[in-house]
Design a protein around this motif. Structure first.
Motif, mmCIF file in Angstrom:
data_model
loop_
_atom_site.group_PDB
_atom_site.id
_atom_site.type_symbol
_atom_site.label_atom_id
_atom_site.label_comp_id
_atom_site.label_asym_id
_atom_site.label_seq_id
_atom_site.Cartn_x
_atom_site.Cartn_y
_atom_site.Cartn_z
ATOM 1 N N VAL A 246 0.847 -1.204 0.000
ATOM 2 C CA VAL A 246 0.000 0.000 0.000
ATOM 3 C C VAL A 246 0.874 1.241 0.000
ATOM 4 O O VAL A 246 0.621 2.205 -0.743
ATOM 5 C CB VAL A 246 -0.953 -0.007 1.217
ATOM 6 N N ARG A 247 1.929 1.248 0.849
ATOM 7 C CA ARG A 247 2.824 2.400 0.895
ATOM 8 C C ARG A 247 3.530 2.586 -0.451
ATOM 9 O O ARG A 247 3.704 3.714 -0.923
ATOM 10 C CB ARG A 247 3.852 2.206 2.007
ATOM 11 N N ASN A 248 3.899 1.490 -1.086
ATOM 12 C CA ASN A 248 4.564 1.583 -2.386
ATOM 13 C C ASN A 248 3.648 2.166 -3.450
ATOM 14 O O ASN A 248 4.097 2.911 -4.320
ATOM 15 C CB ASN A 248 5.059 0.209 -2.833
ATOM 16 N N TYR A 249 2.357 1.814 -3.392
ATOM 17 C CA TYR A 249 1.445 2.355 -4.396
ATOM 18 C C TYR A 249 1.208 3.846 -4.188
ATOM 19 O O TYR A 249 0.979 4.582 -5.145
ATOM 20 C CB TYR A 249 0.124 1.587 -4.388
ATOM 21 N N VAL A 250 1.282 4.289 -2.946
ATOM 22 C CA VAL A 250 1.222 5.735 -2.697
ATOM 23 C C VAL A 250 2.465 6.402 -3.281
ATOM 24 O O VAL A 250 2.388 7.442 -3.926
ATOM 25 C CB VAL A 250 1.100 6.026 -1.187
ATOM 26 N N LEU B 150 4.666 -3.020 -10.525
ATOM 27 C CA LEU B 150 5.678 -2.103 -9.991
ATOM 28 C C LEU B 150 5.447 -1.751 -8.527
ATOM 29 O O LEU B 150 6.380 -1.364 -7.832
ATOM 30 C CB LEU B 150 5.740 -0.829 -10.839
ATOM 31 N N GLY B 151 4.226 -1.880 -8.052
ATOM 32 C CA GLY B 151 3.956 -1.586 -6.650
ATOM 33 C C GLY B 151 4.586 -2.573 -5.685
ATOM 34 O O GLY B 151 4.689 -2.291 -4.492
ATOM 35 N N PHE B 152 5.009 -3.726 -6.193
ATOM 36 C CA PHE B 152 5.627 -4.725 -5.321
ATOM 37 C C PHE B 152 7.111 -4.454 -5.077
ATOM 38 O O PHE B 152 7.724 -5.112 -4.249
ATOM 39 C CB PHE B 152 5.457 -6.124 -5.926
ATOM 40 N N PHE B 153 7.682 -3.493 -5.805
ATOM 41 C CA PHE B 153 9.100 -3.196 -5.647
ATOM 42 C C PHE B 153 9.322 -2.293 -4.430
ATOM 43 O O PHE B 153 8.656 -1.266 -4.269
ATOM 44 C CB PHE B 153 9.650 -2.502 -6.891
ATOM 45 N N VAL B 154 10.271 -2.687 -3.596
ATOM 46 C CA VAL B 154 10.615 -1.870 -2.436
ATOM 47 C C VAL B 154 11.315 -0.594 -2.891
ATOM 48 O O VAL B 154 10.960 0.507 -2.474
ATOM 49 C CB VAL B 154 11.524 -2.664 -1.471
ATOM 50 N N HIS B 155 12.323 -0.729 -3.750
ATOM 51 C CA HIS B 155 13.069 0.425 -4.249
ATOM 52 C C HIS B 155 12.456 0.853 -5.573
ATOM 53 O O HIS B 155 12.712 0.242 -6.613
ATOM 54 C CB HIS B 155 14.547 0.064 -4.432
ATOM 55 N N GLN B 156 11.641 1.871 -5.537
ATOM 56 C CA GLN B 156 10.934 2.297 -6.750
ATOM 57 C C GLN B 156 11.762 3.349 -7.481
ATOM 58 O O GLN B 156 11.418 4.525 -7.535
ATOM 59 C CB GLN B 156 9.546 2.815 -6.393
ATOM 60 N N LEU B 157 12.864 2.882 -8.054
ATOM 61 C CA LEU B 157 13.764 3.775 -8.769
ATOM 62 C C LEU B 157 13.147 4.182 -10.104
ATOM 63 O O LEU B 157 12.405 3.410 -10.718
ATOM 64 C CB LEU B 157 15.099 3.077 -9.008
#
Length: 501
Positions: free
Chosen positions: A278-282, A335-342
């Motif tokens: 959820v935080r990653n999608y934000v 892409l929301g599953f990636f911790v590092h959203q480079l």
């Protein structure tokens, strides 16, 4: 006669535009990247990480390094780089050449899909086809993120090219009537998907797109859904079998080698914890690629609505539209599953966005009647050009005044090390996370860590460094990637130390 002249002018325009956008990709390939695109260390370290095995093979005769053996998980780009090194020598240019070439391949594949999409519409004239092709080429060719990352020795654009090629073959499989030919196309798509996965495991995104495509097919053409499901299973099975076989062969080849590819290449990239997702999608919507291309993304979303409306009204949901919408949805799901959203992870999003924005004027034309068609098309084209303004401006800034600090610093480091180790030049090793990147220019032997070497070693560190049990003598400091477009957070102070017992 006028129609022939107009078609000739359109063809000339797309040829000139294509040649210009392709040529500029290969001009000054050794120039520093635009480091304002990312706050991560990618521009200092990752070109070396990705190229280290090919460089090691050229410099030492051995494929494997002491750490970061990307070739064991992702062998495609290191092999391509090794071939370019053998043909044209070791340099930043030859290290970046495979990615640059494959970024051009991705552009061509997008045009293939756009052309097939226009062929699926019986009311499309040649003039409309050329207009959409020019728009698609312009949008993808001038996208600043796609351009800059396509000129670096990174894995994202090569993966995108192979993944997109697999989707083009899936589109072909859905378009042919022969069941046997269709299965051959699905099997070929599996081979390309395997190659994409062996370029970078993030290519699982394209497998996700195939699953989404099956879901889109179910309400549209229920009678062909089983055929598509069977074909997608063939694609995934072929891809999985080839990936497993390649990994087993690489594992056998590297048997007994202790320090292989770090586990973090897999374990800290993807997470399935609900709160983190959820935080990653934000964070997803705050990613620079999304923010800087927000006007284009809004137009892409608008076109998705238009595609759905036209499909409901006419009963025709083009296969190419389904494929690209499936890829767009897969980007959001995956892409929301990636911790590092480079930002470089999100470059793949530029491809379906460019397709959907380029076809927007044509979809508006299908909604209108009479003279309003021309007016709506003209307004839509102006809107698309305005929405792409950020990319044009920043691409111009990037190309206007190239700098070469990466090449200059690497050559200066070699000169200093050779002078300092004049009496003991044999066996000299440059250590540190940036060492492999520097080796792309100065051809020095490198190591990612100091502890593995008891001989003459030099450490290249980003800031002050300390190594237990070793004495470090500072020889020189450098401003790496200190250029006018790097802003305050682009510059890095790199320190060169002599290491002694």
């Amino acid at each position: 006669m006028r129609r022939q002249v107009g078609t000739g002018l359109s063809l000339a325009a797309i040829v000139v535009l294509a040649l210009g956008l392709i040529a500029v990709r290969f001009v000054r390939l050794e120039a520093d990247p635009d480091t304002s695109l990312s706050r991560s260390r990618v521009f200092y370290t990752d070109e070396g990480y990705n190229s280290c095995n090919a460089v090691s093979k050229i410099v030492t005769g051995h494929w494997l390094c002491d750490r970061n053996n990307h070739i064991l998980l992702m062998p495609v780009v290191p092999v391509l780089q090794y071939l370019t090194f053998k043909v044209a020598g070791l340099s930043l240019t030859t290290a970046r050449l495979p990615a640059a070439l494959l970024s051009v391949v991705a552009m061509v594949l997008l045009l293939v899909l756009v052309h097939r999409r226009m062929q699926e519409e019986p009311r499309s004239s040649r003039r409309h086809t050329w207009m959409v092709l020019v728009l698609a080429l312009f949008l993808l060719g001038t996208n600043h993120y796609f351009f800059v990352y396509g000129r670096l020795a990174l894995l994202d654009l090569p993966m995108t090219a192979f993944g997109l090629a697999s989707l083009v073959l899936v589109h072909k499989a859905l378009s042919v009537k022969s069941g046997r030919r269709s299965l051959f196309c699905f099997a070929g798509a599996g081979v390309l998907l395997a190659k994409a996965f062996l370029t970078k495991p993030s290519a699982a995104l394209y497998g996700t797109a195939l699953v989404v495509l099956c879901l889109l097919q179910l309400p549209v053409e229920r009678h062909r859904w089983r055929g598509l499901l069977k074909g997608v299973l063939v694609t995934l099975v072929v891809a999985g079998a080839l990936v497993v076989a390649a990994r087993l062969l690489l594992g056998v080849a590297a048997a007994g080698y202790r320090e292989l590819t770090p586990a973090h290449l897999v374990t800290d990239r993807i997470v399935f914890h609900l709160r983190t997702i959820v935080r990653n999608y934000v964070k997803f919507f705050n990613n620079p690629v999304v923010r800087k291309n927000a006007p284009l993304l809004v137009l892409a979303y608008l076109n998705v609505v238009l595609v759905a409306f036209n499909a409901a009204r006419s009963g025709v949901f083009r296969v190419a539209d389904r494929v690209m919408i499936a890829l767009l949805v897969a980007c959001y799901l995956f892409l929301g599953f990636f911790v590092h959203q480079l930002p470089r992870y999100f470059v793949v999003l530029v491809v379906p966005t460019s397709y959907l924005v380029a076809t927007l004027p044509d979809n508006l034309r299908l909604l209108c009647t009479g003279r309003t068609k021309v007016i709506c098309q003209g307004l839509a084209i102006v809107l698309v050009l305005v929405a792409n303004g950020w990319n044009i401006v920043h691409l111009g800034h990037y190309l206007r005044e190239p700098r070469y600090s990466m090449r200059t610093v690497a050559q200066e480091i070699r000169r200093i090390v050779e002078e300092d180790s004049r009496d003991n030049a044999r066996g000299v090793v440059l250590c540190g996370d940036v060492a492999a990147t520097m080796a792309l220019t100065n051809r020095m032997k490198f190591s990612f860590g100091v502890s593995q070497h008891g001989g003459r070693a030099y450490l290249l560190a980003q800031g002050e460094a300390a190594v237990p049990g070793r004495n470090l003598v500072l020889l020189r400091s450098f401003d790496l990637l200190d250029n006018y477009y790097c802003y305050d957070y682009g510059r890095r102070k790199v320190l060169l130390y002599r290491v002694s017992q």
